[in-house]
Write an enzyme that holds these catalytic residues in place. Structure first.
Site, PDB file in Angstrom:
ATOM      1  N   ARG A 127       0.831  -1.219   0.000  1.00  0.00           N
ATOM      2  CA  ARG A 127       0.000   0.000   0.000  1.00  0.00           C
ATOM      3  C   ARG A 127       0.860   1.261   0.000  1.00  0.00           C
ATOM      4  O   ARG A 127       1.874   1.350   0.684  1.00  0.00           O
ATOM      5  CB  ARG A 127      -0.905   0.006   1.233  1.00  0.00           C
ATOM      6  CG  ARG A 127      -1.605   1.353   1.421  1.00  0.00           C
ATOM      7  CD  ARG A 127      -2.725   1.322   2.400  1.00  0.00           C
ATOM      8  NE  ARG A 127      -2.398   0.699   3.656  1.00  0.00           N
ATOM      9  CZ  ARG A 127      -3.321   0.253   4.507  1.00  0.00           C
ATOM     10  NH1 ARG A 127      -4.592   0.378   4.238  1.00  0.00           N
ATOM     11  NH2 ARG A 127      -2.960  -0.308   5.642  1.00  0.00           N
ATOM     12  N   ARG A 162       2.410   3.985   5.155  1.00  0.00           N
ATOM     13  CA  ARG A 162       1.866   4.252   6.488  1.00  0.00           C
ATOM     14  C   ARG A 162       2.778   3.691   7.576  1.00  0.00           C
ATOM     15  O   ARG A 162       3.331   2.597   7.416  1.00  0.00           O
ATOM     16  CB  ARG A 162       0.480   3.622   6.611  1.00  0.00           C
ATOM     17  CG  ARG A 162      -0.621   4.651   6.555  1.00  0.00           C
ATOM     18  CD  ARG A 162      -1.976   4.042   6.466  1.00  0.00           C
ATOM     19  NE  ARG A 162      -2.280   3.127   7.554  1.00  0.00           N
ATOM     20  CZ  ARG A 162      -3.460   2.528   7.693  1.00  0.00           C
ATOM     21  NH1 ARG A 162      -4.411   2.740   6.813  1.00  0.00           N
ATOM     22  NH2 ARG A 162      -3.688   1.713   8.702  1.00  0.00           N
TER      23      ARG A 162
END
Ligand code: AP5
Length: 221
Positions: A127, A162
């Protein structure tokens, strides 16, 4: 429409909620995005939340309940919202029920993005997210890469990884999900508002199934 998304980390809640928010023109409220924004702003509650998020654990209920009590009382949300990440355990769900009663609202549908845990790690470790907090668009290096390397298609900001997308933390987040959030599937099943969607399919197929499920919900009202 008042909607809630459930599903393990990496199932595609953020991805589908962003698509749906654009399609239905209703606000997407992501507890994770709200918490990450307060961490980035270095607020007192952000500093406290970070100590839990950095360990893959749930931030204390009172922080989330106060946050959503304030958010949901915004009159611009009266016609609808899409909740992603709150409520996340039974205590939060019970507090949310009280908020709904106080606001004279009812949840129309809970979409459960159903998926085995094995492929989730690949989704999460690949991601990339837009660093612009006002955009927050989600990408995947393999499944949905940006047109230009590491640059957001929508706003041109840099893409980042993240802080909690490290493999060891993902394992803790998955464990936390199965212990604390999965019981909400039963909770909303009993209220007869839960719809299971196979989240292992391609993004557009998951999205079409969600749209079809919501058409059925709208017909039944
Ligand atoms: P949060 O931000 O809510 O994270 P999460 O629930 O772990 O979910 P993710 O954001 O990781 O996954 P997602 O399902 O949104 O997947 P995505 O669409 O990005 O929470 C983070 C932390 O905040 C928690 O650990 C906790 O500490 C705290 N917190 C938040 N809410 C809280 C609460 N209520 N109470 C207490 N603490 C709270 O997709 C993942 C990847 O897969 C992307 O790269 C995407 O491009 C790709 N992808 C998506 N769909 C597909 C598909 N169909 N096929 C292929 N790839 C796909």
């Amino acid at each position: 429409m008042h909607l809630l998304f459930l599903g393990p980390p990496g199932a595609g809640k953020g991805t589908q909620c962003q698509l749906l928010s654009g399609e239905l023109n209703i606000t997407h409220l992501s507890s994770g995005d709200l918490l990450r924004a307060s961490v980035a702003q270095n607020t007192k509650s952000g500093q406290m939340a970070k100590t839990y998020m950095d360990k893959g654990l749930l931030v204390p209920d009172e922080v989330l309940i106060a946050m959503f009590k304030e958010k949901l009382s915004d009159t611009s949300l009266k016609t609808g919202y899409i909740l992603d990440g709150f409520p996340r355990n039974l205590a939060q769900a019970q507090s949310f029920d009280i908020m709904l009663t106080d606001l004279n609202q009812k949840l129309d549908c809970v979409i459960n993005l159903d998926m085995d845990s094995e492929p989730l790690m690949l989704r999460i470790t690949g991601r990339r997210v837009c660093s612009n907090k006002a955009c927050n668009k989600v990408y995947h290096i393999k499944f949905s890469p940006p047109k230009l390397d590491n640059i957001c298609d929508s706003c041109g900001h840099e893409l980042i990884i993240r802080a909690d997308d490290k493999e060891d933390l993902v394992k803790v987040r998955l464990k936390t999900y199965f212990e604390q959030t999965q019981p909400l599937i039963d909770y909303y099943q009993k209220q007869k508002i839960l719809v299971n969607i196979d989240a292992s399919l391609a993004t557009k197929d998951v999205f079409n199934r969600i749209l079809n499920a919501l058409k059925e919900v709208a017909k039944a009202h």
